[in-house]
Design a protein around this motif. Structure first.
Motif, short mmCIF file in Angstrom:
data_model
loop_
_atom_site.label_atom_id
_atom_site.label_comp_id
_atom_site.label_asym_id
_atom_site.label_seq_id
_atom_site.Cartn_x
_atom_site.Cartn_y
_atom_site.Cartn_z
N ILE A 1 -31.88 18.23 45.62
CA ILE A 1 -31.42 18.58 46.97
C ILE A 1 -30.18 17.75 47.31
CG2 ILE A 1 -31.96 18.57 49.43
CD1 ILE A 1 -34.91 19.02 48.63
N LYS A 2 -29.09 18.45 47.62
CA LYS A 2 -27.84 17.80 48.03
C LYS A 2 -27.38 18.26 49.40
CE LYS A 2 -27.57 15.76 44.09
NZ LYS A 2 -28.30 14.53 44.00
N TYR A 3 -27.80 19.48 49.82
CA TYR A 3 -27.38 20.05 51.10
C TYR A 3 -28.58 20.64 51.82
CZ TYR A 3 -22.86 19.91 48.74
OH TYR A 3 -21.76 19.51 48.05
N ILE A 4 -28.45 20.74 53.14
CA ILE A 4 -29.52 21.29 53.96
C ILE A 4 -28.91 22.03 55.14
CG2 ILE A 4 -29.71 19.19 55.33
CD1 ILE A 4 -32.69 19.64 55.52
N ASN A 5 -29.56 23.10 55.57
CA ASN A 5 -29.18 23.72 56.84
C ASN A 5 -30.40 24.37 57.46
OD1 ASN A 5 -29.48 26.29 55.73
ND2 ASN A 5 -27.31 26.72 55.66
N ILE A 6 -30.25 24.74 58.71
CA ILE A 6 -31.33 25.38 59.46
C ILE A 6 -30.85 26.76 59.88
CG2 ILE A 6 -32.73 25.29 61.56
CD1 ILE A 6 -32.67 22.27 61.39
N ASP A 7 -31.71 27.76 59.69
CA ASP A 7 -31.35 29.12 60.12
C ASP A 7 -30.89 29.10 61.57
OD1 ASP A 7 -32.04 30.13 57.65
OD2 ASP A 7 -34.01 30.87 58.29
N GLY A 8 -29.80 29.78 61.85
CA GLY A 8 -29.29 29.87 63.21
C GLY A 8 -28.34 28.75 63.60
#
Length: 79
Positions: free
Chosen positions: A45-52
């Motif tokens: 895991i290097k990146y993360i985001n949240i829907d919306g």
């Protein structure tokens, strides 16, 4: 839903977490923190985001804590 990506932006499996904090800032970079059990973490895991949400978080720091209950990680991201 929280999405996790590797360094090539390939979607990875979701991990279980104990707590998350997402601090969005108006004129500067914000931060995102995940607190989880160490064996839940995927080193890819290097990146993360949240829907919306338009931001993508980048892994900046991993802090390991050894406790009587087990090993825990606090993961810090810059968004």
């Amino acid at each position: 839903m929280i999405n996790f990506y590797d360094k090539e932006m390939n979607l990875l499996e979701t991990i279980e977490f104990i707590e998350i904090t997402w601090n969005r800032k108006w004129t500067e970079a914000g931060d995102f923190t995940i607190y989880t059990i160490a064996n839940e973490w995927n080193d890819k895991i290097k990146y993360i985001n949240i829907d919306g949400r338009p931001e993508t978080g980048i892994v900046k720091k991993i802090v390991i804590e050894e406790k009587i209950e087990g090993t825990f990680l606090t993961l810090e991201f810059t968004i």
